[in-house]
Design a protein around this motif. Structure first.
Motif, mmCIF file in Angstrom:
data_model
loop_
_atom_site.group_PDB
_atom_site.id
_atom_site.type_symbol
_atom_site.label_atom_id
_atom_site.label_comp_id
_atom_site.label_asym_id
_atom_site.label_seq_id
_atom_site.Cartn_x
_atom_site.Cartn_y
_atom_site.Cartn_z
ATOM 1 N N GLY A 19 20.830 -6.143 18.138
ATOM 2 C CA GLY A 19 22.228 -5.861 17.911
ATOM 3 C C GLY A 19 22.545 -5.598 16.500
ATOM 4 O O GLY A 19 22.257 -5.516 15.844
ATOM 5 N N ASP A 27 28.798 -3.412 12.327
ATOM 6 C CA ASP A 27 28.014 -3.403 13.562
ATOM 7 C C ASP A 27 27.302 -2.066 13.710
ATOM 8 O O ASP A 27 27.856 -1.015 13.389
ATOM 9 C CB ASP A 27 28.912 -3.628 14.778
ATOM 10 C CG ASP A 27 29.449 -5.039 14.844
ATOM 11 O OD1 ASP A 27 28.722 -5.969 14.457
ATOM 12 O OD2 ASP A 27 30.604 -5.217 15.282
ATOM 13 N N ASP A 87 23.016 -4.601 21.215
ATOM 14 C CA ASP A 87 22.851 -5.972 21.706
ATOM 15 C C ASP A 87 21.645 -6.107 22.628
ATOM 16 O O ASP A 87 21.694 -6.811 23.635
ATOM 17 C CB ASP A 87 24.128 -6.448 22.411
ATOM 18 C CG ASP A 87 25.317 -6.520 21.460
ATOM 19 O OD1 ASP A 87 25.087 -6.763 20.263
ATOM 20 O OD2 ASP A 87 26.453 -6.335 21.918
#
Length: 138
Positions: A19, A27, A87
């Motif tokens: 992830g 992210d 993820d």
């Protein structure tokens, strides 16, 4: 050349950790597209932001460059032939470029979450494309 090396390093990091984060703590996911000309799979590390209804939102910023990144053209040519690895899961997705008020609303959310992305828009004359990725069901 340095950008390709950094992209490969970031992809390994994102895939290894399941992830990952990009430099700066954003992210990250690995976007797999089909080449717009070659039709061959292409992988790119991309920062993402949470979208509505569990979607992923990405911006074709190319760090504020004058031109869109290659993955943007690949998604435009094959919007239903993409997947993301995020993820630890690989998810088939459909890409939809946002326009008008919806694009502006989503872009404001991106710029509020990341001053760096707000600066990318200031560095270029082009409007940075914003793309929603939703899980493909068929």
């Amino acid at each position: 050349m340095a950008v390709r090396w950094l992209n490969k390093l970031m992809m390994r990091r994102v895939l290894r950790k399941g992830g990952g984060k990009m430099l700066g703590g954003l992210d990250a996911l690995v976007l797999t597209t089909l080449g717009s000309k070659s039709g061959r799979p292409r992988r790119s590390p991309v920062c993402w932001f949470p979208g509505e209804d569990g979607s992923w939102v990405i911006a074709a910023s190319a760090n504020g460059a004058a031109k869109n990144p290659a993955w943007y053209f690949n998604l435009a040519a094959h919007p239903r032939e993409a997947s993301i690895t995020v993820d630890g899961e690989t998810v088939p997705v459909v890409a939809e470029q946002l326009h008008g008020e919806e694009r502006e609303r989503v872009w404001r959310g991106i710029a509020e979450r990341s001053a760096r992305f707000a600066q990318y828009q200031q560095k270029t004359d082009r409007e940075l494309p914003v793309v929603r990725l939703t899980r493909r069901t068929t």
